[in-house]
Design a protein around this motif. Sequence first.
Motif: not given
Length: 265
Positions: A50-56
């Motif tokens: 979540n900290e990396k704001s990933l979409s996948g």
Amino acid sequence: MKYAVIGNPIDHSLSPVMHNANFEAINDNSTYEAINISEKQFHLIKEIINEKSLSGFNVTIPHKERIIPYLDDIDDQAKTVGAVNTVKIENGKWIGYNTDGIGYVTGLKQVYPDLKSAHILIIGAGGASKGIASELAKYVQPTLTVANRSLDRFEHWNLEVNKISLKEAEAALSEFDIVINTTPAGMKDNKDVVISLDQLSAHTLVSDIVYIPFKTPILEVAEAKGNPVHNGLDMFVYQGAESFKIWTGKTPQIQVMKDAVLKRL
């Protein structure tokens, strides 16, 4: 969008090279990175992602089974296999998939088109092995055989396969048309060949899902005996292409992805 691969170790992975080359080829400004997450850190997986704001993200050794309790949903293939290598994050929900099997089999069919009647031995009983066995079972008529050092590893296998020890596999090696190593043996500094190839038939194709090094010890031994060999590059590229489709719904530039990896290798 931001994407990544998680694993431990992960510094050898060429997934960032492959995916970033594809993004560039289709004029997509998304990014892809490698994130090392140890077993001790894994309980923090939600916070890290979540900290990396990933979409996948992709999941590699040794987390393909460990990730499952953290998912909100899981597709049928991954459920059958009991392992996940691709996670799509949509509206905060984590959905797990397994593209290992389709990636491997797509690559294998390039070098062994007539899989239908092949007698196949798969070495190793981890997540990748399950994915490959599940997908191969759709094409192959003879029952697949899976060998592992410890038979305890088969406790959570729901697939119809012959389950044998490595010692039994060595004795019966001449019966197989294709031998597939799905263990990490041969990766990086690991020089283990896993199984003696003394009884290998001259026609048998020896395949390894590892692509670094380009020829693992088991492939070197097989090639020295005159057998055809097949490394993990095709599986790596095709499973990555399937992951990309899941995340974006777009068609990847597969040749670009393969060329980027080959150039780095």
